[in-house]
Motif scaffolding. Structure first.
Motif, PDB file in Angstrom:
ATOM      1  N   SER A   1       0.179  13.444  -9.702  1.00  0.00           N
ATOM      2  CA  SER A   1       0.436  14.473  -8.693  1.00  0.00           C
ATOM      3  C   SER A   1      -0.656  15.553  -8.682  1.00  0.00           C
ATOM      4  CB  SER A   1       1.794  15.086  -8.900  1.00  0.00           C
ATOM      5  OG  SER A   1       1.906  15.628 -10.209  1.00  0.00           O
ATOM      6  N   ALA A   2      -1.257  15.851  -9.819  1.00  0.00           N
ATOM      7  CA  ALA A   2      -2.299  16.871  -9.868  1.00  0.00           C
ATOM      8  C   ALA A   2      -3.503  16.491  -9.021  1.00  0.00           C
ATOM      9  CB  ALA A   2      -2.726  17.135 -11.310  1.00  0.00           C
ATOM     10  N   LEU A   3      -3.792  15.202  -8.927  1.00  0.00           N
ATOM     11  CA  LEU A   3      -4.928  14.752  -8.130  1.00  0.00           C
ATOM     12  C   LEU A   3      -4.675  14.909  -6.642  1.00  0.00           C
ATOM     13  CD1 LEU A   3      -5.825  11.454 -10.023  1.00  0.00           C
ATOM     14  CD2 LEU A   3      -6.997  13.654 -10.154  1.00  0.00           C
ATOM     15  N   TYR A   4      -3.402  14.916  -6.250  1.00  0.00           N
ATOM     16  CA  TYR A   4      -3.044  14.971  -4.826  1.00  0.00           C
ATOM     17  C   TYR A   4      -2.490  16.328  -4.422  1.00  0.00           C
ATOM     18  CZ  TYR A   4      -3.487   9.920  -5.111  1.00  0.00           C
ATOM     19  OH  TYR A   4      -3.961   8.646  -5.296  1.00  0.00           O
ATOM     20  N   SER A   5      -2.542  17.324  -5.297  1.00  0.00           N
ATOM     21  CA  SER A   5      -1.922  18.618  -5.024  1.00  0.00           C
ATOM     22  C   SER A   5      -2.555  19.340  -3.826  1.00  0.00           C
ATOM     23  CB  SER A   5      -1.990  19.514  -6.265  1.00  0.00           C
ATOM     24  OG  SER A   5      -3.342  19.768  -6.595  1.00  0.00           O
ATOM     25  N   ASP A   6      -3.817  19.073  -3.532  1.00  0.00           N
ATOM     26  CA  ASP A   6      -4.451  19.748  -2.412  1.00  0.00           C
ATOM     27  C   ASP A   6      -4.080  19.138  -1.061  1.00  0.00           C
ATOM     28  OD1 ASP A   6      -5.769  17.388  -2.884  1.00  0.00           O
ATOM     29  OD2 ASP A   6      -7.755  18.171  -2.416  1.00  0.00           O
ATOM     30  N   GLU A   7      -3.388  17.985  -1.053  1.00  0.00           N
ATOM     31  CA  GLU A   7      -2.994  17.339   0.185  1.00  0.00           C
ATOM     32  C   GLU A   7      -1.690  17.892   0.726  1.00  0.00           C
ATOM     33  OE1 GLU A   7      -2.864  13.134  -0.270  1.00  0.00           O
ATOM     34  OE2 GLU A   7      -4.957  12.978  -0.816  1.00  0.00           O
ATOM     35  N   ASP A   8      -0.908  18.554  -0.102  1.00  0.00           N
ATOM     36  CA  ASP A   8       0.414  19.056   0.316  1.00  0.00           C
ATOM     37  C   ASP A   8       0.334  20.313   1.115  1.00  0.00           C
ATOM     38  OD1 ASP A   8       1.584  16.951  -0.945  1.00  0.00           O
ATOM     39  OD2 ASP A   8       1.857  18.047  -2.826  1.00  0.00           O
TER      40      ASP A   8
ATOM     41  N   MET B   1       0.824  -1.206   0.000  1.00  0.00           N
ATOM     42  CA  MET B   1       0.000   0.000   0.000  1.00  0.00           C
ATOM     43  C   MET B   1       0.863   1.263   0.000  1.00  0.00           C
ATOM     44  SD  MET B   1      -2.981  -1.130  -0.345  1.00  0.00           S
ATOM     45  CE  MET B   1      -3.976   0.300  -0.067  1.00  0.00           C
ATOM     46  N   ALA B   2       1.965   1.246   0.743  1.00  0.00           N
ATOM     47  CA  ALA B   2       2.873   2.399   0.758  1.00  0.00           C
ATOM     48  C   ALA B   2       3.495   2.607  -0.622  1.00  0.00           C
ATOM     49  CB  ALA B   2       3.952   2.203   1.808  1.00  0.00           C
ATOM     50  N   TYR B   3       3.898   1.508  -1.247  1.00  0.00           N
ATOM     51  CA  TYR B   3       4.502   1.600  -2.578  1.00  0.00           C
ATOM     52  C   TYR B   3       3.506   2.126  -3.609  1.00  0.00           C
ATOM     53  CZ  TYR B   3       6.390   0.252  -7.076  1.00  0.00           C
ATOM     54  OH  TYR B   3       6.801   0.278  -8.376  1.00  0.00           O
ATOM     55  N   THR B   4       2.311   1.522  -3.639  1.00  0.00           N
ATOM     56  CA  THR B   4       1.327   1.943  -4.638  1.00  0.00           C
ATOM     57  C   THR B   4       0.851   3.367  -4.378  1.00  0.00           C
ATOM     58  OG1 THR B   4      -0.447   0.872  -3.390  1.00  0.00           O
ATOM     59  CG2 THR B   4       0.548  -0.384  -5.181  1.00  0.00           C
ATOM     60  N   GLY B   5       0.779   3.757  -3.113  1.00  0.00           N
ATOM     61  CA  GLY B   5       0.421   5.139  -2.800  1.00  0.00           C
ATOM     62  C   GLY B   5       1.467   6.109  -3.319  1.00  0.00           C
ATOM     63  N   GLY B   6       2.739   5.755  -3.158  1.00  0.00           N
ATOM     64  CA  GLY B   6       3.822   6.594  -3.680  1.00  0.00           C
ATOM     65  C   GLY B   6       3.792   6.691  -5.187  1.00  0.00           C
ATOM     66  N   VAL B   7       3.524   5.564  -5.844  1.00  0.00           N
ATOM     67  CA  VAL B   7       3.435   5.559  -7.306  1.00  0.00           C
ATOM     68  C   VAL B   7       2.274   6.444  -7.755  1.00  0.00           C
ATOM     69  CG1 VAL B   7       2.908   4.136  -9.330  1.00  0.00           C
ATOM     70  CG2 VAL B   7       4.545   3.329  -7.627  1.00  0.00           C
ATOM     71  N   ALA B   8       1.140   6.328  -7.078  1.00  0.00           N
ATOM     72  CA  ALA B   8      -0.022   7.143  -7.443  1.00  0.00           C
ATOM     73  C   ALA B   8       0.278   8.626  -7.258  1.00  0.00           C
ATOM     74  CB  ALA B   8      -1.225   6.736  -6.597  1.00  0.00           C
ATOM     75  N   HIS B   9       0.940   8.986  -6.158  1.00  0.00           N
ATOM     76  CA  HIS B   9       1.273  10.402  -5.920  1.00  0.00           C
ATOM     77  C   HIS B   9       2.224  10.932  -6.983  1.00  0.00           C
ATOM     78  CE1 HIS B   9      -0.905  10.229  -2.264  1.00  0.00           C
ATOM     79  NE2 HIS B   9      -0.310  11.239  -1.672  1.00  0.00           N
ATOM     80  N   ARG B  10       3.205  10.107  -7.384  1.00  0.00           N
ATOM     81  CA  ARG B  10       4.156  10.551  -8.413  1.00  0.00           C
ATOM     82  C   ARG B  10       3.507  10.588  -9.787  1.00  0.00           C
ATOM     83  NH1 ARG B  10       7.285   7.084  -5.468  1.00  0.00           N
ATOM     84  NH2 ARG B  10       7.159   5.446  -7.041  1.00  0.00           N
ATOM     85  N   SER B  11       2.670   9.614 -10.092  1.00  0.00           N
ATOM     86  CA  SER B  11       2.082   9.512 -11.426  1.00  0.00           C
ATOM     87  C   SER B  11       0.928  10.487 -11.639  1.00  0.00           C
ATOM     88  CB  SER B  11       1.585   8.080 -11.672  1.00  0.00           C
ATOM     89  OG  SER B  11       2.648   7.173 -11.582  1.00  0.00           O
TER      90      SER B  11
END
Length: 72
Positions: free
Chosen positions: A65-72, A53-63
């Motif tokens: 990133s626009a979807l996760y920009s509001d989390e930063d 889950m940690a690995y796939t979460g990291g891949v999703a954040h890198r791939s």
């Protein structure tokens, strides 16, 4: 011919050769892991699931990133 000249001059492999070798090694490792999973179809342990889950979460954040920009 280019590879031969580089070898004779002691220059080592080119970037493309290193990249190709790395991709080949990665592909072989992935195939070996897949084959091992087919031979041993046990369920994942909690630790293995957490790592996955940690690995796939990291891949999703890198791939994506626009979807996760509001989390930063």
């Amino acid at each position: 011919m280019h590879k031969l000249i580089r070898r004779l001059l002691g220059m080592g492999p080119t970037v493309a050769e290193l990249h190709r070798a790395a991709l080949t090694e990665l592909g072989q490792a992935m195939a070996a892991g897949f084959a091992e999973g087919l031979r041993d179809p046990r369920p994942l342990t909690a630790e293995e699931m957490a790592e996955l889950m940690a690995y796939t979460g990291g891949v999703a954040h890198r791939s994506f990133s626009a979807l996760y920009s509001d989390e930063d």
